[in-house]
Design an enzyme around this catalytic site. Structure first.
Site, mmCIF file in Angstrom:
data_model
loop_
_atom_site.group_PDB
_atom_site.id
_atom_site.type_symbol
_atom_site.label_atom_id
_atom_site.label_comp_id
_atom_site.label_asym_id
_atom_site.label_seq_id
_atom_site.Cartn_x
_atom_site.Cartn_y
_atom_site.Cartn_z
ATOM 1 N N ASP A 13 -42.644 -48.422 -0.984
ATOM 2 C CA ASP A 13 -41.727 -47.614 -0.186
ATOM 3 C C ASP A 13 -42.576 -46.531 0.471
ATOM 4 O O ASP A 13 -43.428 -45.923 -0.196
ATOM 5 C CB ASP A 13 -40.655 -46.988 -1.087
ATOM 6 C CG ASP A 13 -39.544 -46.278 -0.319
ATOM 7 O OD1 ASP A 13 -39.828 -45.652 0.727
ATOM 8 O OD2 ASP A 13 -38.395 -46.320 -0.777
ATOM 9 N N LEU A 15 -41.863 -43.679 1.183
ATOM 10 C CA LEU A 15 -41.614 -42.364 0.616
ATOM 11 C C LEU A 15 -42.554 -42.070 -0.558
ATOM 12 O O LEU A 15 -42.668 -40.945 -0.998
ATOM 13 C CB LEU A 15 -40.150 -42.245 0.168
ATOM 14 C CG LEU A 15 -39.670 -40.824 -0.047
ATOM 15 C CD1 LEU A 15 -39.728 -40.028 1.250
ATOM 16 C CD2 LEU A 15 -38.266 -40.802 -0.592
ATOM 17 N N SER A 16 -43.250 -43.083 -1.022
ATOM 18 C CA SER A 16 -44.146 -42.939 -2.162
ATOM 19 C C SER A 16 -45.596 -42.798 -1.702
ATOM 20 O O SER A 16 -46.174 -43.751 -1.183
ATOM 21 C CB SER A 16 -44.020 -44.175 -3.069
ATOM 22 O OG SER A 16 -45.092 -44.223 -3.990
ATOM 23 N N PRO A 17 -46.212 -41.626 -1.913
ATOM 24 C CA PRO A 17 -47.619 -41.489 -1.533
ATOM 25 C C PRO A 17 -48.519 -42.395 -2.373
ATOM 26 O O PRO A 17 -49.556 -42.839 -1.916
ATOM 27 C CB PRO A 17 -47.920 -40.011 -1.781
ATOM 28 C CG PRO A 17 -46.913 -39.569 -2.781
ATOM 29 C CD PRO A 17 -45.684 -40.419 -2.537
ATOM 30 N N SER A 19 -47.676 -45.396 -3.314
ATOM 31 C CA SER A 19 -47.585 -46.689 -2.652
ATOM 32 C C SER A 19 -48.559 -46.750 -1.489
ATOM 33 O O SER A 19 -49.185 -47.779 -1.229
ATOM 34 C CB SER A 19 -46.167 -46.931 -2.122
ATOM 35 O OG SER A 19 -45.251 -47.216 -3.146
#
Length: 183
Positions: A13, A15-17, A19
């Site tokens: 996602d 929104l996930s650093p 990731s």
């Protein structure tokens, strides 16, 4: 003709650093390690129940369905907006700007903006998120390696050395020499 690439799925996602880190490392290593990297946009809110990236992830799902060749670039640009430049990724104009900066035409991006609210796209994102949960995901990123008839789920972006070991490959750090020479 070389050996057949091993399949890795990366559930992520924007929104996930964390990731983002996993995404960049696996994109750098996909040719070095001879892997078939399958990018799987996943709604972290479906796993963690609260994120705010629904629009961006629906858009990436639509990109994956209609223009998969653009998925890597558009994903990277959304990460750059939210984590590098502190810009919005939830409003349609923000998503459109990211898609255009990634090289997608305005027309293509507009069509995908319209498609992202269709049941087809919503169901695909839900299906991908459920697939991650079935592998045991409790956050993102999740990398799933399919090796010799077995499935291995690794959580987090700090598991790349372990992934290299599973693949029988050498871990050369987050920026391998072949990539570092191009930078």
């Amino acid at each position: 003709m070389g050996p057949v690439p091993r399949t890795l799925e990366l559930f992520y996602d924007v929104l996930s650093p964390y990731s983002w880190f996993g995404f960049e490392v696996l994109c750098r290593y996909k040719n070095i390690w001879n892997i078939n990297l399958q990018l799987r946009p996943t709604l972290i809110a479906g796993i963690m129940k609260d994120s705010g990236s629904l629009s961006a992830m629906r858009f990436l799902t639509a990109v994956n369905m209609e223009h998969p060749e653009m998925l890597e670039k558009v994903s990277r640009e959304l990460w750059m907006r939210v984590w590098s430049r502190d810009e919005d990724i939830s409003e349609p104009q923000s998503i459109l700007a990211a898609a255009e900066k990634a090289g997608m035409s305005t027309e293509q991006a507009q069509v995908l903006l319209e498609e992202m609210s269709t049941p087809k796209v919503k169901n695909k994102l839900k299906e991908t998120t459920e697939a991650a949960c079935k592998y045991g995901a409790f956050g993102l990123p999740v990398t799933v390696a399919h090796l010799d008839g077995q499935t291995h789920m690794l959580f987090g972006s700090d598991r790349m050395e372990l992934l290299a070991h599973l693949l029988g490959e050498k871990w050369m750090g987050p920026v391998p020499p072949a990539i570092n020479a191009k930078l």
